[in-house]
Each structure stands twice: as structure tokens, then as C-alpha cells.
Write a protein that holds these residues in place. Sequence first.
Motif, PDB file in Angstrom:
ATOM      1  N   ASP A 186       0.829  -1.209   0.000  1.00 41.81           N
ATOM      2  CA  ASP A 186       0.000   0.000   0.000  1.00 41.81           C
ATOM      3  C   ASP A 186       0.859   1.254   0.000  1.00 41.81           C
ATOM      4  OD1 ASP A 186      -2.275  -1.505  -0.006  1.00 41.81           O
ATOM      5  OD2 ASP A 186      -2.746  -1.225   2.113  1.00 41.81           O
ATOM      6  N   ARG A 187       1.920   1.230   0.804  1.00 48.90           N
ATOM      7  CA  ARG A 187       2.805   2.393   0.840  1.00 48.90           C
ATOM      8  C   ARG A 187       3.482   2.606  -0.510  1.00 48.90           C
ATOM      9  NH1 ARG A 187       3.408   1.074   6.389  1.00 48.90           N
ATOM     10  NH2 ARG A 187       4.811  -0.637   5.870  1.00 48.90           N
ATOM     11  N   ALA A 188       3.879   1.499  -1.128  1.00 51.22           N
ATOM     12  CA  ALA A 188       4.549   1.586  -2.423  1.00 51.22           C
ATOM     13  C   ALA A 188       3.621   2.156  -3.493  1.00 51.22           C
ATOM     14  CB  ALA A 188       5.050   0.212  -2.850  1.00 51.22           C
ATOM     15  N   LEU A 189       2.341   1.855  -3.366  1.00 54.31           N
ATOM     16  CA  LEU A 189       1.352   2.365  -4.320  1.00 54.31           C
ATOM     17  C   LEU A 189       0.793   3.723  -3.913  1.00 54.31           C
ATOM     18  CD1 LEU A 189      -0.604  -0.956  -4.963  1.00 54.31           C
ATOM     19  CD2 LEU A 189       1.009   0.170  -6.518  1.00 54.31           C
ATOM     20  N   ASN A 190       1.320   4.225  -2.775  1.00 51.40           N
ATOM     21  CA  ASN A 190       0.905   5.546  -2.276  1.00 51.40           C
ATOM     22  C   ASN A 190      -0.589   5.596  -1.996  1.00 51.40           C
ATOM     23  OD1 ASN A 190       1.613   8.097  -1.406  1.00 51.40           O
ATOM     24  ND2 ASN A 190       1.230   9.061  -3.388  1.00 51.40           N
ATOM     25  N   ILE A 191      -1.101   4.524  -1.399  1.00 51.43           N
ATOM     26  CA  ILE A 191      -2.515   4.477  -1.022  1.00 51.43           C
ATOM     27  C   ILE A 191      -2.662   5.046   0.379  1.00 51.43           C
ATOM     28  CG2 ILE A 191      -4.453   2.950  -0.485  1.00 51.43           C
ATOM     29  CD1 ILE A 191      -3.413   1.045  -2.599  1.00 51.43           C
ATOM     30  N   GLU A 192      -3.565   5.992   0.546  1.00 49.50           N
ATOM     31  CA  GLU A 192      -3.796   6.582   1.854  1.00 49.50           C
ATOM     32  C   GLU A 192      -4.698   5.673   2.678  1.00 49.50           C
ATOM     33  OE1 GLU A 192      -5.270  10.503   1.643  1.00 49.50           O
ATOM     34  OE2 GLU A 192      -3.527  11.312   0.572  1.00 49.50           O
ATOM     35  N   GLU A 193      -4.279   5.395   3.888  1.00 53.02           N
ATOM     36  CA  GLU A 193      -5.071   4.566   4.786  1.00 53.02           C
ATOM     37  C   GLU A 193      -5.789   5.457   5.792  1.00 53.02           C
ATOM     38  OE1 GLU A 193      -1.923   2.292   6.429  1.00 53.02           O
ATOM     39  OE2 GLU A 193      -1.955   0.772   4.842  1.00 53.02           O
ATOM     40  N   LYS A 194      -6.944   5.004   6.253  1.00 51.20           N
ATOM     41  CA  LYS A 194      -7.700   5.776   7.253  1.00 51.20           C
ATOM     42  C   LYS A 194      -6.895   5.916   8.538  1.00 51.20           C
ATOM     43  CE  LYS A 194     -12.272   4.459   5.541  1.00 51.20           C
ATOM     44  NZ  LYS A 194     -13.550   3.777   5.865  1.00 51.20           N
ATOM     45  N   GLU A 195      -6.211   4.841   8.919  1.00 47.42           N
ATOM     46  CA  GLU A 195      -5.379   4.870  10.118  1.00 47.42           C
ATOM     47  C   GLU A 195      -3.982   4.390   9.724  1.00 47.42           C
ATOM     48  OE1 GLU A 195      -7.137   2.609  13.198  1.00 47.42           O
ATOM     49  OE2 GLU A 195      -8.947   3.817  13.309  1.00 47.42           O
ATOM     50  N   PRO A 196      -3.181   5.290   9.119  1.00 46.82           N
ATOM     51  CA  PRO A 196      -1.858   4.871   8.648  1.00 46.82           C
ATOM     52  C   PRO A 196      -0.987   4.344   9.779  1.00 46.82           C
ATOM     53  CG  PRO A 196      -2.039   7.267   8.714  1.00 46.82           C
ATOM     54  CD  PRO A 196      -3.414   6.737   8.950  1.00 46.82           C
ATOM     55  N   VAL A 197      -0.233   3.279   9.466  1.00 48.54           N
ATOM     56  CA  VAL A 197       0.654   2.675  10.433  1.00 48.54           C
ATOM     57  C   VAL A 197       2.065   3.148  10.140  1.00 48.54           C
ATOM     58  CG1 VAL A 197       1.579   0.514  11.339  1.00 48.54           C
ATOM     59  CG2 VAL A 197      -0.828   0.658  10.647  1.00 48.54           C
ATOM     60  N   LYS A 198       2.709   3.704  11.146  1.00 44.81           N
ATOM     61  CA  LYS A 198       4.072   4.189  10.977  1.00 44.81           C
ATOM     62  C   LYS A 198       5.001   3.027  10.663  1.00 44.81           C
ATOM     63  CE  LYS A 198       7.738   6.688  13.399  1.00 44.81           C
ATOM     64  NZ  LYS A 198       8.143   7.310  14.690  1.00 44.81           N
ATOM     65  N   GLN A 199       5.832   3.213   9.639  1.00 44.74           N
ATOM     66  CA  GLN A 199       6.774   2.174   9.266  1.00 44.74           C
ATOM     67  C   GLN A 199       7.936   2.153  10.261  1.00 44.74           C
ATOM     68  OE1 GLN A 199       6.718  -0.203   7.282  1.00 44.74           O
ATOM     69  NE2 GLN A 199       8.800  -0.840   6.836  1.00 44.74           N
ATOM     70  N   VAL A 200       8.110   1.018  10.933  1.00 45.14           N
ATOM     71  CA  VAL A 200       9.188   0.836  11.891  1.00 45.14           C
ATOM     72  C   VAL A 200      10.097  -0.260  11.354  1.00 45.14           C
ATOM     73  CG1 VAL A 200       9.759   0.178  14.255  1.00 45.14           C
ATOM     74  CG2 VAL A 200       7.692   1.521  13.795  1.00 45.14           C
ATOM     75  N   PRO A 201      11.409  -0.081  11.410  1.00 42.35           N
ATOM     76  CA  PRO A 201      12.300  -1.138  10.918  1.00 42.35           C
ATOM     77  C   PRO A 201      11.982  -2.478  11.582  1.00 42.35           C
ATOM     78  CG  PRO A 201      13.550   0.843  11.430  1.00 42.35           C
ATOM     79  CD  PRO A 201      12.153   1.086  11.921  1.00 42.35           C
ATOM     80  N   VAL A 202      11.805  -3.506  10.762  1.00 43.04           N
ATOM     81  CA  VAL A 202      11.465  -4.832  11.273  1.00 43.04           C
ATOM     82  C   VAL A 202      12.751  -5.605  11.490  1.00 43.04           C
ATOM     83  CG1 VAL A 202      10.269  -6.999  10.785  1.00 43.04           C
ATOM     84  CG2 VAL A 202       9.245  -4.819  10.087  1.00 43.04           C
ATOM     85  N   THR A 203      13.075  -5.900  12.740  1.00 44.66           N
ATOM     86  CA  THR A 203      14.338  -6.559  13.052  1.00 44.66           C
ATOM     87  C   THR A 203      14.189  -8.003  13.503  1.00 44.66           C
ATOM     88  OG1 THR A 203      14.241  -5.615  15.288  1.00 44.66           O
ATOM     89  CG2 THR A 203      15.485  -4.385  13.637  1.00 44.66           C
ATOM     90  N   ASP A 204      12.969  -8.416  13.838  1.00 48.53           N
ATOM     91  CA  ASP A 204      12.764  -9.828  14.154  1.00 48.53           C
ATOM     92  C   ASP A 204      11.314 -10.203  13.927  1.00 48.53           C
ATOM     93  OD1 ASP A 204      11.437  -8.861  16.413  1.00 48.53           O
ATOM     94  OD2 ASP A 204      12.434 -10.225  17.798  1.00 48.53           O
ATOM     95  N   ASP A 205      11.038 -11.497  14.023  1.00 48.12           N
ATOM     96  CA  ASP A 205       9.713 -12.012  13.687  1.00 48.12           C
ATOM     97  C   ASP A 205       8.696 -11.755  14.784  1.00 48.12           C
ATOM     98  OD1 ASP A 205      10.888 -13.337  11.285  1.00 48.12           O
ATOM     99  OD2 ASP A 205      11.995 -14.353  12.865  1.00 48.12           O
ATOM    100  N   ALA A 206       9.153 -11.774  16.030  1.00 46.89           N
ATOM    101  CA  ALA A 206       8.260 -11.477  17.142  1.00 46.89           C
ATOM    102  C   ALA A 206       7.663 -10.084  16.977  1.00 46.89           C
ATOM    103  CB  ALA A 206       9.019 -11.581  18.467  1.00 46.89           C
ATOM    104  N   MET A 207       8.464  -9.159  16.492  1.00 51.18           N
ATOM    105  CA  MET A 207       8.018  -7.784  16.275  1.00 51.18           C
ATOM    106  C   MET A 207       6.849  -7.722  15.291  1.00 51.18           C
ATOM    107  SD  MET A 207      10.557  -4.735  15.109  1.00 51.18           S
ATOM    108  CE  MET A 207      10.037  -3.022  15.056  1.00 51.18           C
TER     109      MET A 207
END
Length: 249
Positions: A186-207
Amino acid sequence: MDKVYCTAIVLAAGRGKRMGTTVHKQYLLIGGKPVLYYSLKAFQDSELIDEIILVTGKGEEEYCREEIIEQYGISKVSAIVQGGAERYHSVWRGLQATKDGYVYIHDGARPFVNEEIIRRGYDCVSTEHACAAGMPSKDTVKIVDKEWVVRETPDRSSVWVIQTPQIFDVSLVKRAYSMLMEQEEDRALNIEEKEPVKQVPVTDDAMVAEQMLRCPVRLFCGSYENIKITTPEDLEIAEVFLKRAEEYL
């Protein structure tokens, strides 16, 4: 209770920039064998693990098949998958080849996973559905700002250093990663979300499970020897651990 089918995804697509070598860290030698060999052998020898999916860097599939899998008889490898640009892309690709049951997601640069860790993880995921290996921090940890000024000192008794394997119900972790990949698309397609989720670096699977599903992740004890080979000093430490282990055989 019948044993649940278990797959190990072993990640070997990292480039290891901090190692400072042209050879990727997972293929460097300790004890005369590639770092990657040791984690594959641990999962190969475990009665709990039914199959292994190996995720490699681009163009490394044949090397892994001929020089590691066939050379050392790692017969449980059912698929070799090419990794992606980031660690979480590689995990997602590995998950596509995973059957229902439990999945162990493990960094191939952690050579000292062992049967005790694998069994503790199985016992934990059997009741908790999402868990990760780790150990209590031996050091005081400081939270700093961009100028490296200390802003917080967490109580050390609540601070753990997280390791792999991280283990999940396959359906749960696939759902979490699917949501992550949809958000990225969605971010790559520049789609606006009603409640956008801040992109946080993903460092493990638990996250991913924590953020996408608000899923509680239970920790279980790994080992202080379950180190990740990241810098040249780690190779020296690994040689010491390996020599000590061989003395007990």
C-alpha cells in the motif's frame, strides 16, 4: 498428545556488511566447516524437526546444495528459496513453502542452536503459539536520543537480549506477515489509509506478530552461547565455544 509437524526456516541470505569480508558471514569457517552448517545440522539431528527450508542469497542456491546440504548429508532440506531485499522479505518467502504446524525461524549465522533450545521452544509454542529465544541482559541498557544522550535506563531485570529461533503457529505468523506485506504494498502504491501505520524497521519475527496482530510473544531461555556471527570478534568467540563443546564429546 501427538507431536505437531515442525518446519525450520533457516535464513542465510544476509550479506554481513559488518564482518568486513567478501565472503558472506554464514559461509565463513569455524572448526573447518561453514557457519551455516552448524544450525542446519542441529535441526537435521532433532527428532522434533520434520523439514528444513533454507533461504539463501541470489545465486547461492547451487553452492548451498552442493557444498553444504549434499556435502554434509542435510537430508531434511525440502526447499531452497531465494531471499529478498530485507530479512522480513526472506522470511515471507520461506513461509510460502511452509506446511501447517509450527515453524522455527532461525538465523543461519547463529551456529550454536542446540537440541535443548529446540525442545524448550517446542514446549513454549505448544501453549503460547508465539515465542522467541532470548536471555536476560548481563549489562545495563541505556535508551539514547539522536545525539547519543541518555534519556532512559530501563530496569535491567526486565531487559532480555533476543535470539533465534523464534517459533510460531504457522497460520498465526503467516497472517501477521501477510498484513505486513500488504501494508508495504500500500505504501509503495501511495494508497492513503484511514489509520496509517508508521513504518518501523522490522528486526525480528516477534516484532511482526506484536505489531500486526497485537499478539503476546512469550520468551524462553536460549543460551548465552547462542551468539550471532556479526563481526570478526564473534568468529574468535565461536571457535572457543566450539572447541569447548568438542572437549565434552
